[in-house]
Scaffold this active site. Structure first.
Site, PDB file in Angstrom:
ATOM      1  N   MET A  32       0.462  -1.191   0.259  1.00 15.12           N
ATOM      2  CA  MET A  32       0.108   0.167  -0.115  1.00 15.12           C
ATOM      3  C   MET A  32       0.556   1.420  -0.165  1.00 15.12           C
ATOM      4  O   MET A  32       0.294   2.467   0.178  1.00 15.12           O
ATOM      5  CB  MET A  32      -0.828   0.175   1.425  1.00 15.12           C
ATOM      6  CG  MET A  32      -1.828  -2.095   0.837  1.00 15.12           C
ATOM      7  SD  MET A  32      -3.326  -1.186   2.211  1.00 15.12           S
ATOM      8  CE  MET A  32      -2.604  -0.660   3.688  1.00 15.12           C
ATOM      9  N   GLY A  33       1.898   0.668   0.140  1.00 14.97           N
ATOM     10  CA  GLY A  33       3.145   2.152  -0.287  1.00 14.97           C
ATOM     11  C   GLY A  33       3.771   2.888   1.226  1.00 14.97           C
ATOM     12  O   GLY A  33       3.222   1.693   1.861  1.00 14.97           O
ATOM     13  N   HIS A  36       8.924   1.028   3.195  1.00 17.07           N
ATOM     14  CA  HIS A  36      10.157   1.001   4.545  1.00 17.07           C
ATOM     15  C   HIS A  36      11.154  -0.258   4.265  1.00 17.07           C
ATOM     16  O   HIS A  36      10.489  -0.749   2.967  1.00 17.07           O
ATOM     17  CB  HIS A  36       9.728   0.848   5.597  1.00 17.07           C
ATOM     18  CG  HIS A  36       8.798   0.025   5.143  1.00 17.07           C
ATOM     19  ND1 HIS A  36       8.902  -1.130   6.234  1.00 17.07           N
ATOM     20  CD2 HIS A  36       7.198   0.304   6.082  1.00 17.07           C
ATOM     21  CE1 HIS A  36       7.407  -1.576   6.004  1.00 17.07           C
ATOM     22  NE2 HIS A  36       6.511  -0.831   6.457  1.00 17.07           N
ATOM     23  N   HIS A  39       8.907  -3.733   3.121  1.00 22.91           N
ATOM     24  CA  HIS A  39       9.437  -4.176   1.961  1.00 22.91           C
ATOM     25  C   HIS A  39      10.390  -4.240   0.952  1.00 22.91           C
ATOM     26  O   HIS A  39       9.893  -5.046   0.613  1.00 22.91           O
ATOM     27  CB  HIS A  39       7.908  -2.489   1.230  1.00 22.91           C
ATOM     28  CG  HIS A  39       7.140  -2.009   2.041  1.00 22.91           C
ATOM     29  ND1 HIS A  39       6.891  -1.159   2.627  1.00 22.91           N
ATOM     30  CD2 HIS A  39       5.681  -2.258   2.483  1.00 22.91           C
ATOM     31  CE1 HIS A  39       5.577  -1.046   3.165  1.00 22.91           C
ATOM     32  NE2 HIS A  39       5.747  -2.242   2.893  1.00 22.91           N
ATOM     33  N   GLY A 153       4.998 -10.198   3.670  1.00 23.02           N
ATOM     34  CA  GLY A 153       5.605 -10.767   4.867  1.00 23.02           C
ATOM     35  C   GLY A 153       4.987 -11.506   6.015  1.00 23.02           C
ATOM     36  O   GLY A 153       3.170 -11.609   6.497  1.00 23.02           O
ATOM     37  N   GLN A 154       5.497 -11.905   6.297  1.00 21.62           N
ATOM     38  CA  GLN A 154       4.997 -12.793   7.795  1.00 21.62           C
ATOM     39  C   GLN A 154       4.582 -11.491   8.659  1.00 21.62           C
ATOM     40  O   GLN A 154       3.870 -12.343   9.769  1.00 21.62           O
ATOM     41  CB  GLN A 154       6.359 -13.214   8.757  1.00 21.62           C
ATOM     42  CG  GLN A 154       5.476 -13.938  10.169  1.00 21.62           C
ATOM     43  CD  GLN A 154       4.710 -15.114   9.691  1.00 21.62           C
ATOM     44  OE1 GLN A 154       5.379 -16.022   8.662  1.00 21.62           O
ATOM     45  NE2 GLN A 154       4.210 -15.102  10.494  1.00 21.62           N
ATOM     46  N   LEU A 190       8.686  -3.126  11.745  1.00 17.68           N
ATOM     47  CA  LEU A 190       8.411  -1.446  10.514  1.00 17.68           C
ATOM     48  C   LEU A 190       7.296  -2.146   9.680  1.00 17.68           C
ATOM     49  O   LEU A 190       7.004  -2.933   9.809  1.00 17.68           O
ATOM     50  CB  LEU A 190       9.583  -2.064   9.336  1.00 17.68           C
ATOM     51  CG  LEU A 190      11.095  -1.958   9.750  1.00 17.68           C
ATOM     52  CD1 LEU A 190      11.466  -1.731   8.720  1.00 17.68           C
ATOM     53  CD2 LEU A 190      10.844  -0.577  10.663  1.00 17.68           C
ATOM     54  N   SER A 192       4.242   0.240   7.861  1.00 19.15           N
ATOM     55  CA  SER A 192       4.038   2.247   7.207  1.00 19.15           C
ATOM     56  C   SER A 192       3.371   3.083   8.594  1.00 19.15           C
ATOM     57  O   SER A 192       3.316   4.507   8.563  1.00 19.15           O
ATOM     58  CB  SER A 192       3.095   2.075   6.561  1.00 19.15           C
ATOM     59  OG  SER A 192       3.618   1.320   5.018  1.00 19.15           O
TER      60      SER A 192
HETATM   61  N1  LIG Z   1       8.410  -5.045   8.527  1.00 15.56           N
HETATM   62  C1  LIG Z   1       7.824  -6.352   8.223  1.00 15.56           C
HETATM   63  N2  LIG Z   1       8.464  -6.834   7.908  1.00 15.56           N
HETATM   64  C2  LIG Z   1       8.107  -8.423   6.407  1.00 15.56           C
HETATM   65  N3  LIG Z   1       7.484  -7.527   5.923  1.00 15.56           N
HETATM   66  C3  LIG Z   1       6.714  -6.443   5.951  1.00 15.56           C
HETATM   67  C4  LIG Z   1       6.949  -5.103   7.371  1.00 15.56           C
HETATM   68  N4  LIG Z   1       6.163  -5.181   6.308  1.00 15.56           N
HETATM   69  C5  LIG Z   1       5.115  -4.808   5.419  1.00 15.56           C
HETATM   70  N5  LIG Z   1       5.239  -6.258   5.494  1.00 15.56           N
HETATM   71  C6  LIG Z   1       5.355  -6.569   4.209  1.00 15.56           C
HETATM   72  O1  LIG Z   1       4.888  -5.769   3.299  1.00 15.56           O
HETATM   73  C7  LIG Z   1       3.591  -6.589   2.299  1.00 15.56           C
HETATM   74  C8  LIG Z   1       3.191  -4.909   2.027  1.00 15.56           C
HETATM   75  O2  LIG Z   1       1.935  -4.037   3.335  1.00 15.56           O
HETATM   76  P1  LIG Z   1       1.697  -2.786   3.747  1.00 15.56           P
HETATM   77  O3  LIG Z   1       2.112  -2.012   2.573  1.00 15.56           O
HETATM   78  O4  LIG Z   1       0.667  -3.148   4.003  1.00 15.56           O
HETATM   79  O5  LIG Z   1       2.939  -2.222   4.960  1.00 15.56           O
HETATM   80  P2  LIG Z   1       2.880  -1.771   6.044  1.00 15.56           P
HETATM   81  O6  LIG Z   1       3.977  -1.625   6.440  1.00 15.56           O
HETATM   82  O7  LIG Z   1       1.961  -3.598   6.488  1.00 15.56           O
HETATM   83  O8  LIG Z   1       1.659  -0.998   5.910  1.00 15.56           O
HETATM   84  P3  LIG Z   1       0.571  -0.671   7.634  1.00 15.56           P
HETATM   85  O9  LIG Z   1       1.089  -1.960   8.353  1.00 15.56           O
HETATM   86  O10 LIG Z   1       0.961   0.423   7.486  1.00 15.56           O
HETATM   87  O11 LIG Z   1      -0.503  -1.654   7.029  1.00 15.56           O
HETATM   88  C9  LIG Z   1       3.210  -6.988   2.938  1.00 15.56           C
HETATM   89  O12 LIG Z   1       2.552  -8.002   1.790  1.00 15.56           O
HETATM   90  C10 LIG Z   1       3.159  -7.123   4.584  1.00 15.56           C
HETATM   91  O13 LIG Z   1       3.325  -8.423   4.933  1.00 15.56           O
HETATM   92  C1  LIG Z   2      -1.675  -7.013   0.333  1.00 18.00           C
HETATM   93  C2  LIG Z   2      -2.047  -5.987   0.479  1.00 18.00           C
HETATM   94  C3  LIG Z   2      -1.357  -5.142  -0.481  1.00 18.00           C
HETATM   95  C4  LIG Z   2      -3.377  -5.482  -0.412  1.00 18.00           C
HETATM   96  O1  LIG Z   2      -4.110  -4.459  -0.625  1.00 18.00           O
HETATM   97  C5  LIG Z   2      -2.547  -4.982   1.402  1.00 18.00           C
HETATM   98  O2  LIG Z   2      -3.289  -5.331   2.066  1.00 18.00           O
HETATM   99  C6  LIG Z   2      -1.453  -4.726   2.377  1.00 18.00           C
HETATM  100  O3  LIG Z   2      -0.304  -3.865   1.987  1.00 18.00           O
HETATM  101  O4  LIG Z   2      -0.332  -5.581   3.076  1.00 18.00           O
HETATM  102  N1  BAL Z   3      -0.979  -4.046   6.805  1.00 17.77           N
HETATM  103  C1  BAL Z   3      -1.888  -5.013   6.632  1.00 17.77           C
HETATM  104  C2  BAL Z   3      -3.421  -3.712   5.721  1.00 17.77           C
HETATM  105  C3  BAL Z   3      -3.612  -2.753   6.284  1.00 17.77           C
HETATM  106  O1  BAL Z   3      -3.740  -2.550   7.408  1.00 17.77           O
HETATM  107  O2  BAL Z   3      -4.979  -2.494   5.637  1.00 17.77           O
END
Ligand SMILES: Nc1ncnc2c1ncn2[C@@H]1O[C@H](COP(=O)(O)OP(=O)(O)OP(=O)(O)O)[C@@H](O)[C@H]1O
Ligand SMILES: CC(C)(CO)[C@@H](O)C(=O)[O-]
Ligand code: BAL
Length: 337
Positions: A32-33, A36, A39, A153-154, A190, A192
């Site tokens: 979702m952008g 960090h 990602h 991500g796990q 980490l 967002s």
């Molecule tokens: N700290 C992390 N370590 C490994 N994978 C991650 C991490 N943070 C996010 N991801 C993975 O990155 C992908 C996109 O996640 P997303 O864009 O929602 O980021 P996010 O940092 O989880 O944002 P938020 O938690 O604010 O929704 C997902 O598969 C998520 O599991």
């Molecule tokens: C997999 C995904 C990109 C779907 O919007 C979201 O849930 C996320 O960022 O983890």
């Molecule tokens: N990081 C998973 C997507 C969400 O919080 O909506």
């Protein structure tokens, strides 16, 4: 590593036009952008799986369908220019960043993926409809990008389990690859959403990883004690065991307990985590616990207390100030092998 700037694609037509060489593997990372290093780690894993001749596509799309509170959607960070740089640096060939109208040209889709019972547990209970919205967009993005493998991500463990389940139940024919959680040096996973935390809130938020690590340490301590106790020759009495282990008298009693109960039960793992979370709830900037649960990684049902072996996930969600955070740790119950 390919550090040439990734190509920005805004439409399905541009994505289609990207094409790929015959036989080249395509790996996709959906986000979702606000990218960090978590990602970037996914992108690097995708790059190494796709190989130098393969193709790595990162999707950046803030999916309205998976948000409950409008405020959460509105304040979700949008940083496309910086995202392009992070994705390029990590080895992406293309970044697909469509608009909402591009993804949902007919407005909100009437036909959606239903996450089923797993989608109603934990995160699903706290964010009704979230997983249906998430799976619907993941299905769409898989159809649009048509990858050989998709990386998740796990950190979002229940999301990962649901994507795996959808791919299996509906025969999507794509490899789903899990990447371990990337943490800051202080332990915070980490995310967002971490950028919304003040420094005091961040201090409180550290209770999440501390709770998970305390539970893991509790489990490992018991497993180690049991392994050492088992290693003692049977003919040795408790007194000899004491001398061998060089421990105090209390240790012999612990040993007896360890032998009687070969491993830590779910309740004890949870209690270790709860003790840390309860303390954080009393801080001046408090943590408000949503849930902490020890679950089966396949379906996210809570483990019964007589389950003392097998794979598990300890998952936690909490609010600190206006920010909701999740974290988890995979655990293996049972004796050390
Ligand atoms: N700290 C992390 N370590 C490994 N994978 C991650 C991490 N943070 C996010 N991801 C993975 O990155 C992908 C996109 O996640 P997303 O864009 O929602 O980021 P996010 O940092 O989880 O944002 P938020 O938690 O604010 O929704 C997902 O598969 C998520 O599991
Ligand atoms: C997999 C995904 C990109 C779907 O919007 C979201 O849930 C996320 O960022 O983890
Ligand atoms: N990081 C998973 C997507 C969400 O919080 O909506």
């Amino acid at each position: 590593m390919n550090t040439a700037p990734a190509t920005l694609l805004r439409s399905a037509a541009e994505l289609e036009a990207l094409g790929r060489a015959a036989g080249a593997r395509r790996a996709v990372v959906m986000t979702m952008g606000a990218l960090h290093d978590g990602h970037a780690t996914l992108v690097r894993a995708a790059r190494s799986a796709a190989g130098p001749d393969g193709q790595v596509v990162v999707t950046v799309f803030v999916n309205p369908l998976q948000f409950g509170e409008a405020a959460d959607l509105d304040r979700y960070p949008r940083t496309l220019e910086a995202d392009l740089a992070v994705a390029s640096e990590a080895g992406a060939d293309a970044v697909f960043a469509p608009s909402v109208d591009e993804v949902y040209p007919g407005g909100e889709p009437q036909v959606r993926i239903t996450a089923g019972p797993m989608g109603e547990r934990l995160e699903g209970a706290s964010r009704p409809g979230h997983f249906d919205g998430m799976l619907t967009v993941v299905a769409k993005l898989l159809h649009l990008t048509r990858p050989d493998a998709a990386f998740f991500g796990q950190k979002d463990a229940q999301q990962l389990a649901l994507v795996r389940r959808m791919v299996r139940d509906l025969n999507f024919g794509v490899d789903i690859v899990a990447v371990p959680t990337v943490r800051d040096p202080d332990g915070l996973a980490l995310s967002s959403r971490n950028r919304f935390l003040s420094s005091e809130e961040r201090r409180t938020a550290l209770a999440l990883p501390r709770a998970l690590f305390a539970a893991r340490d509790r489990l490992v301590a018991q497993q180690t004690l049991h392994a050492r106790a088992r290693a003692l020759p049977e003919r040795e009495g408790r007194a000899a065991a004491l001398t061998r282990l060089g421990e105090a008298r209390a240790a012999a009693d612990t040993q007896a307990v360890a032998l009687a109960r070969p491993t830590v039960a779910p309740a004890a793992v949870l209690a270790a985590a709860r003790a840390v979370l309860d303390e954080a709830a009393e801080e001046e900037v408090p943590l408000t616990l949503d849930y902490v649960a020890l679950v089966d990684p396949a379906d996210f049902t809570e483990l019964p207390d007589d389950r003392v072996s097998g794979e598990a996930v300890l998952a936690v969600a909490a609010r600190v100030g206006a920010t909701r955070l999740i974290d988890n740790i995979p655990l293996t119950l049972g004796a050390l092998t």
